[in-house]
Design an enzyme around this catalytic site. Structure first.
Site, PDB file in Angstrom:
ATOM      1  N   ARG A  46      43.243  24.544  21.200  1.00 42.71           N
ATOM      2  CA  ARG A  46      43.542  25.977  21.328  1.00 42.71           C
ATOM      3  C   ARG A  46      42.753  26.744  20.266  1.00 42.71           C
ATOM      4  O   ARG A  46      42.249  27.839  20.508  1.00 42.71           O
ATOM      5  CB  ARG A  46      45.055  26.240  21.174  1.00 42.71           C
ATOM      6  N   TYR A  98      38.895  49.439  35.831  1.00 40.37           N
ATOM      7  CA  TYR A  98      39.491  48.379  36.647  1.00 40.37           C
ATOM      8  C   TYR A  98      41.015  48.544  36.685  1.00 40.37           C
ATOM      9  O   TYR A  98      41.650  48.746  35.643  1.00 40.37           O
ATOM     10  CB  TYR A  98      39.096  47.000  36.085  1.00 40.37           C
ATOM     11  N   ASP A 170      33.527  47.697  27.941  1.00 37.76           N
ATOM     12  CA  ASP A 170      33.616  46.659  28.970  1.00 37.76           C
ATOM     13  C   ASP A 170      32.253  46.627  29.666  1.00 37.76           C
ATOM     14  O   ASP A 170      31.896  47.543  30.406  1.00 37.76           O
ATOM     15  CB  ASP A 170      34.751  47.021  29.937  1.00 37.76           C
ATOM     16  N   LYS A 195      32.683  37.347  36.349  1.00 39.12           N
ATOM     17  CA  LYS A 195      31.749  38.067  37.219  1.00 39.12           C
ATOM     18  C   LYS A 195      30.314  37.595  36.988  1.00 39.12           C
ATOM     19  O   LYS A 195      30.026  36.438  37.220  1.00 39.12           O
ATOM     20  CB  LYS A 195      31.924  39.576  36.982  1.00 39.12           C
TER      21      LYS A 195
HETATM   22  O1  P1T Z   1      39.764  39.280  36.407  1.00 39.57           O
HETATM   23  P1  P1T Z   1      39.535  39.132  34.938  1.00 39.57           P
HETATM   24  O2  P1T Z   1      38.562  38.073  34.576  1.00 39.57           O
HETATM   25  O3  P1T Z   1      40.822  39.033  34.163  1.00 39.57           O
HETATM   26  O4  P1T Z   1      38.823  40.486  34.446  1.00 39.57           O
HETATM   27  C1  P1T Z   1      39.421  41.748  34.513  1.00 39.57           C
HETATM   28  C2  P1T Z   1      38.368  42.815  34.639  1.00 39.57           C
HETATM   29  C3  P1T Z   1      38.006  43.542  33.520  1.00 39.57           C
HETATM   30  N1  P1T Z   1      37.053  44.494  33.562  1.00 39.57           N
HETATM   31  C4  P1T Z   1      36.421  44.780  34.714  1.00 39.57           C
HETATM   32  C5  P1T Z   1      35.374  45.846  34.731  1.00 39.57           C
HETATM   33  C6  P1T Z   1      36.722  44.080  35.879  1.00 39.57           C
HETATM   34  O5  P1T Z   1      36.058  44.399  37.002  1.00 39.57           O
HETATM   35  C7  P1T Z   1      37.733  43.083  35.851  1.00 39.57           C
HETATM   36  C8  P1T Z   1      38.135  42.336  37.070  1.00 39.57           C
HETATM   37  N2  P1T Z   1      37.786  42.980  38.258  1.00 39.57           N
HETATM   38  C9  P1T Z   1      38.030  42.538  39.522  1.00 39.57           C
HETATM   39  C10 P1T Z   1      38.708  41.408  39.798  1.00 39.57           C
HETATM   40  C11 P1T Z   1      37.537  43.417  40.588  1.00 39.57           C
HETATM   41  O6  P1T Z   1      37.448  42.992  41.763  1.00 39.57           O
HETATM   42  O7  P1T Z   1      37.203  44.573  40.291  1.00 39.57           O
END
Ligand code: P1T
Length: 379
Positions: A46, A98, A170, A195
């Site tokens: 961890r 998001y 972000d 992503k």
């Molecule tokens: O899904 P996760 O890895 O927890 O990330 C969250 C997140 C944070 N910031 C942005 C700009 C994002 O697009 C996302 C996650 N977005 C999607 C799952 C989506 O389809 O827009």
């Protein structure tokens, strides 16, 4: 080292034991100690894991930062940032973001006494009127999800520095291939590595990158104390993904441009939101701070009909109807009912997330096939 070399070698060393070119997957929770505290830098996974460490060093390298941290998801990474604050603190955030980030801010952290102001930041002059002694963080997405608004990172960083407030960006939609927020004055870069960094829709992960040692120490403490870390297999996959980030991004941008232009000329389409179009309200800022314009775009159809939008996304064959973005395959989404459903209708409509809005994550397939797919679905 230039960016296209950093994606492959940045922060990486060959394995000391056997010279493996890729870092081994250290699938272990713990490490043998010769005497209490007598270990080789790793005591519990961890806290640290060698595969995760290799990935964290790669994150730092590609974002031009000193310290990288990997988390179990993008939201876990954001959660760690907000945990550096305390009750009574205030955050100024972009109003287009998001849906899951909005939900984390409003449904979890507001209950802990943190106040969030959601404002448009395309005109950075808006920001200062929301700053007071309690303001501790400015949160921006650029390009924003899903409206592809562009925010001038350098201009916002001048405001944040003047008031000694942290600026977090972000960078999920842009990736470091397109823009480097730390170089533009940001304090924290965050990614949903799920992503483009992972790039193959096979991992959920988050990343933070910072330059300041005290801030890094605070975040490492939270990473270990709260424990939302990613595993070694996922670390390996994202490390592998990063090695092709630059060539994938190049193709995402080329395909994004072709599709944005095709949609802009389609008789059924009302608006296309892609920062590379000259008609985009922040095109000039995008041109200045980004190397290219990315593979994410959104569009609306004339008449703003919810049912028609659903029909279009259902008819797509090569674009898969799915949440998420940034993988090699093209995806389509309907933000109002999917990724942004957690934002109240009145709020989302204020920022343009209307019922006919369709978001595309343009993949790296053949352009003709993608255009033909859109043609049949819109037809
Ligand atoms: O899904 P996760 O890895 O927890 O990330 C969250 C997140 C944070 N910031 C942005 C700009 C994002 O697009 C996302 C996650 N977005 C999607 C799952 C989506 O389809 O827009």
């Amino acid at each position: 080292m230039k960016f296209n070399t950093k994606t492959i070698h940045g922060g990486q060393e060959h394995d000391k034991a056997y010279g493996a070119v890729m870092p081994p997957i250290y699938q272990t929770s713990t490490y043998a100690q010769s005497t209490p505290g007598g270990h080789k830098g790793f005591e519990y996974s961890r806290t640290h894991n060698p595969t995760r460490k290799a990935l964290e060093d790669a994150f730092a390298s590609i974002e031009n930062g000193k310290y990288g941290l990997a988390f179990a998801s993008g939201l876990a990474a954001i959660d760690a940032i907000i945990k550096t604050l305390k009750s009574g603190d205030e955050v100024i955030s972009t109003n287009d973001l998001y849906g899951g980030t909005y939900r984390l801010f409003t449904k979890i952290f507001e209950d802990f006494g943190i106040k969030f102001h959601f404002i448009g930041m395309e005109n950075t002059k808006n920001i200062e009127s929301y700053i007071n002694v309690n303001t501790k963080l400015i949160w921006i997405e650029t390009p924003t999800n899903p409206m592809l608004n562009i925010i001038d990172i350098n201009a916002v960083s001048k405001i944040s520095k003047k008031h000694q407030i942290l600026l977090a960006v972000d960078n999920t939609f842009a990736t470091p291939y397109l823009q480097l927020p730390l170089d533009l004055g940001a304090d924290i870069v965050m990614h949903s590595a799920t992503k483009y960094l992972g790039g193959h829709s096979d991992v959920v992960m988050g990343a933070l990158i910072v330059n300041d040692k005290d801030l890094a120490d605070k975040l490492y403490f939270i990473q270990n104390a709260s424990g939302a870390v990613c595993g070694p297999q996922d670390s390996f996959l994202v490390l592998r993904g990063i090695k092709t980030l630059h060539i994938r991004m190049q193709r995402h941008c080329e395909n994004g441009k072709t599709i944005a232009e095709y949609l802009a000329s389609h008789q059924k389409v009302e608006n296309v939101y892609w920062p590379g179009l000259k008609t985009h309200p922040n095109h000039d800022v995008a041109k200045e701070q980004m190397k290219d314009f990315g593979g994410m775009l959104s569009f609306t159809t004339k008449g703003n009909n919810y049912k028609e939008a659903i029909k279009i996304v259902e008819k797509l064959k090569i674009f898969t109807l799915a949440e998420s973005l940034g993988g090699v395959e093209s995806l389509a989404g309907h933000p109002a009912s999917m990724t942004h459903a957690s934002i109240p209708k009145e709020e989302r409509e204020k920022t343009g997330v209307v019922d006919s809005l369709i978001r595309l994550s343009v993949g790296i397939e053949d352009q003709d096939d993608l255009i033909n797919d859109l043609k049949q679905a819109l037809g």
